[in-house]
Design an enzyme around this catalytic site. Structure first.
Site, mmCIF file in Angstrom:
data_model
loop_
_atom_site.group_PDB
_atom_site.id
_atom_site.type_symbol
_atom_site.label_atom_id
_atom_site.label_comp_id
_atom_site.label_asym_id
_atom_site.label_seq_id
_atom_site.Cartn_x
_atom_site.Cartn_y
_atom_site.Cartn_z
ATOM 1 N N GLU A 229 6.155 15.324 -2.396
ATOM 2 C CA GLU A 229 6.908 16.392 -3.051
ATOM 3 C C GLU A 229 5.983 17.405 -3.697
ATOM 4 O OE1 GLU A 229 6.537 13.377 -4.036
ATOM 5 O OE2 GLU A 229 6.272 13.258 -6.198
ATOM 6 N N HIS A 230 6.511 18.590 -3.976
ATOM 7 C CA HIS A 230 5.790 19.615 -4.726
ATOM 8 C C HIS A 230 5.512 19.078 -6.131
ATOM 9 C CE1 HIS A 230 5.229 23.283 -7.056
ATOM 10 N NE2 HIS A 230 4.951 23.903 -5.919
ATOM 11 N N PRO A 231 4.295 19.349 -6.669
ATOM 12 C CA PRO A 231 3.952 18.790 -7.989
ATOM 13 C C PRO A 231 4.987 19.096 -9.086
ATOM 14 C CG PRO A 231 2.049 19.898 -7.026
ATOM 15 C CD PRO A 231 3.181 20.091 -6.072
#
Ligand SMILES: NC(=[NH2+])NCCC[C@H](N)C(=O)O
Length: 354
Positions: A229-231
């Site tokens: 996932e995106h941070p």
């Protein structure tokens, strides 16, 4: 006081702001006034329509501070992820390449284009004013959608899915896109992400490679991004796993972000939600209790708030007059309540055919 309610026409500007400030920008929430206007109209149709089974309805909600007339966040339910067009994902698969003559046997991981998630109900287009990140308001906005689905099950699919934005590196580039999509589209990830939101998606079928991708042929950076996932969405993913979603074999076709799925009956909010008649009590007379999501039972006038889960000995939910007013309920009316706190997440890949 914060409340989740259906979007209305006057929210357009706020929606545009939320679309512009989403990190990363979301295909499902394009920062485009015309598209957002359509989105609002479409949502109003969905809330007001007689719906017997899920089709292409979009239900858009906002998180509002009603005392200050301020909109702080938005989230959408798409009744069917791929109602008009297919919903595209990559499905992770294993192929065996074996030769007896050479005495080799190799398992090769592949990604195959899939439309399997098209039937699922999709929770999407989530954007929140950063001031509220990590607060109960964030959970309220994210999970109010489940409180809504719990009340109107016939309008949604039995399988729910959430696609999380995929991993972007420090330069805001998608290593997966650079190794895959880039070769076919010759555009930046950000451009494509935007185009997929404002135009029809048929170009995806026309231009994406039709054959499975062999993972060993991708860059190591791209492989490492698969299902990551995106941070900025780590906590959100964590919360959905705690809710009962599980990682599926599907990932996004552009950035390889994870897609989690669940049969709705397995979700904590569904299992723990209960109906209670309302009893109105003065604020000082309310006993201390755990926080709960509380929703009214009014389709087009849906409201969901965070209140205390204070039950009377006879099972009434005790609310302050202010809370009852926000929900638009009077004494004796039934509300749906579910504990706000979720058990700790288990992060596992679903081994079944999810
Ligand atoms: N991250 C993206 N913009 N992906 C492109 C769209 C893919 C998406 N699953 C759909 O079919 O709508």
């Amino acid at each position: 006081m914060l409340v989740v309610r259906p979007v209305k026409a006057a929210d357009l500007m706020a929606l545009e702001q939320l679309a512009e400030h989403a990190v990363p920008r979301l295909t499902n929430l394009p920062a485009n006034r015309e598209r957002l206007q359509e989105r609002i109209a479409r949502s109003q149709d969905a809330f007001n329509g007689d719906v017997e089974f899920p089709e292409d309805e979009h239900y858009t909600f906002v998180l509002a501070d009603d005392s200050r007339e301020e909109v702080l966040g938005t989230a959408t339910i798409r009744a069917q992820a791929g109602a008009n067009e297919a919903y595209y994902t990559y499905r992770q698969e294993t192929l065996i390449h074996a030769s007896q003559q050479l005495n080799v046997r190799r398992e090769v991981q592949t990604l195959a284009l899939s439309h399997e998630v098209s039937d699922a109900t999709l929770l999407c287009a989530f954007s929140l004013n950063p001031r509220y990140k990590g607060t109960s308001a964030e959970s309220l906005l994210r999970r109010a959608r489940l409180m809504f689905i719990a009340q109107y099950p016939e309008r949604f699919s039995r399988i729910l899915a959430v696609a999380f934005p995929g991993y972007l590196d420090a330069r805001n580039e998608s290593p997966f896109w650079e190794s895959v999509g880039r070769h076919f589209f010759a555009r930046s990830f950000q451009d494509m992400n935007h185009i997929a939101g404002v135009r029809s998606k048929s170009f995806i079928a026309e231009v994406m490679p039709q054959f499975p991708l062999y993972l060993p042929l991708l860059t190591p950076q791209a492989r490492a991004a698969i299902g990551r996932e995106h941070p900025a969405h780590e906590e959100a993913l964590e919360e959905m796993l705690a809710e009962g979603f599980v990682r599926s074999r599907h990932v996004d076709i552009f950035d390889a972000g994870p897609i989690v799925k669940a049969e709705r009956e397995r979700l904590e909010t569904f299992r723990s939600a209960a109906w209670h008649p309302v009893r109105i009590r003065p604020e000082h007379a309310l006993p201390d209790a755990e926080p709960a999501l509380v929703a009214n039972q009014k389709l087009g006038e849906f409201r969901c708030i965070v209140a205390r889960y204070a039950l009377s000995p006879t099972g009434q939910l005790m609310l302050s007059a202010e809370h009852a007013e926000r929900l638009g309920v009077t004494e004796g009316r039934a509300v749906l309540a579910a504990p706000l706190t979720l058990p700790t997440a288990v992060d596992a890949l679903d081994e079944g055919e999810m």
